[in-house]
Design a protein around this motif. Structure first.
Motif, PDB file in Angstrom:
ATOM      1  N   ILE A 180       3.294  -3.602 -10.707  1.00  0.00           N
ATOM      2  CA  ILE A 180       3.619  -2.959  -9.435  1.00  0.00           C
ATOM      3  C   ILE A 180       3.933  -4.011  -8.370  1.00  0.00           C
TER       4      ILE A 180
ATOM      5  N   ALA B 101       9.917   3.674  -6.396  1.00  0.00           N
ATOM      6  CA  ALA B 101       8.625   4.223  -6.810  1.00  0.00           C
ATOM      7  C   ALA B 101       8.795   5.209  -7.966  1.00  0.00           C
TER       8      ALA B 101
ATOM      9  N   SER C 295      -4.766   7.135 -10.834  1.00  0.00           N
ATOM     10  CA  SER C 295      -5.517   6.037 -10.224  1.00  0.00           C
ATOM     11  C   SER C 295      -5.778   4.921 -11.233  1.00  0.00           C
TER      12      SER C 295
ATOM     13  N   ASP D  68       0.831  -1.207   0.000  1.00  0.00           N
ATOM     14  CA  ASP D  68       0.000   0.000   0.000  1.00  0.00           C
ATOM     15  C   ASP D  68       0.865   1.257   0.000  1.00  0.00           C
TER      16      ASP D  68
ATOM     17  N   ASP E 210      -1.229  -2.982 -12.077  1.00  0.00           N
ATOM     18  CA  ASP E 210      -1.117  -3.577 -10.739  1.00  0.00           C
ATOM     19  C   ASP E 210      -0.210  -4.802 -10.710  1.00  0.00           C
TER      20      ASP E 210
ATOM     21  N   TYR F 164       3.933   1.511  -1.097  1.00  0.00           N
ATOM     22  CA  TYR F 164       4.605   1.555  -2.394  1.00  0.00           C
ATOM     23  C   TYR F 164       3.664   2.124  -3.460  1.00  0.00           C
ATOM     24  N   ARG F 165       2.422   1.676  -3.464  1.00  0.00           N
ATOM     25  CA  ARG F 165       1.435   2.198  -4.420  1.00  0.00           C
ATOM     26  C   ARG F 165       1.208   3.696  -4.213  1.00  0.00           C
ATOM     27  N   LYS F 166       1.121   4.129  -2.952  1.00  0.00           N
ATOM     28  CA  LYS F 166       0.938   5.560  -2.658  1.00  0.00           C
ATOM     29  C   LYS F 166       2.124   6.371  -3.177  1.00  0.00           C
TER      30      LYS F 166
ATOM     31  N   LEU G 285      -2.542   2.993 -11.904  1.00  0.00           N
ATOM     32  CA  LEU G 285      -2.232   2.051 -10.815  1.00  0.00           C
ATOM     33  C   LEU G 285      -3.035   0.768 -10.980  1.00  0.00           C
ATOM     34  N   SER G 286      -4.289   0.903 -11.350  1.00  0.00           N
ATOM     35  CA  SER G 286      -5.125  -0.286 -11.564  1.00  0.00           C
ATOM     36  C   SER G 286      -4.660  -1.084 -12.781  1.00  0.00           C
TER      37      SER G 286
END
Length: 79
Positions: A44, A60, A34, A13, A41, A15-17, A37-38
């Motif tokens: 990631i 990142a 957003s 989480d 995924d 890392y995604r942020k 990111l989806s």
């Protein structure tokens, strides 16, 4: 350095942020960031690696540049 006690889900989480913030810095708006990111995924998760204590395989910033390059191959994002 990353905490050795950090759970994998918290690590992922975070890392995604971090990637999200970097995507914004590279010019994506919040909606596009957003969506990217989806869309990326699986990549990631792969770039994050499996050992939170040692940090991600790809930073990142590098992950965000890779995503932007894949999403917009006609632009140059410092790769």
């Amino acid at each position: 350095m990353f905490e050795s006690t950090k759970s994998y889900s918290t690590f992922l989480d975070d890392y995604r942020k971090d990637i999200f913030v970097m995507l914004l810095a590279l010019g994506a708006d919040r909606t596009e960031a957003s969506d990217l990111l989806s869309d990326y995924d699986k990549d990631i998760v792969s770039w994050a690696g499996t050992r939170p204590s040692s940090g991600p395989i790809r930073t990142a910033a590098m992950a965000a540049r890779s995503i932007m390059t894949l999403a917009h191959p006609d632009n140059y994002y410092g790769l």
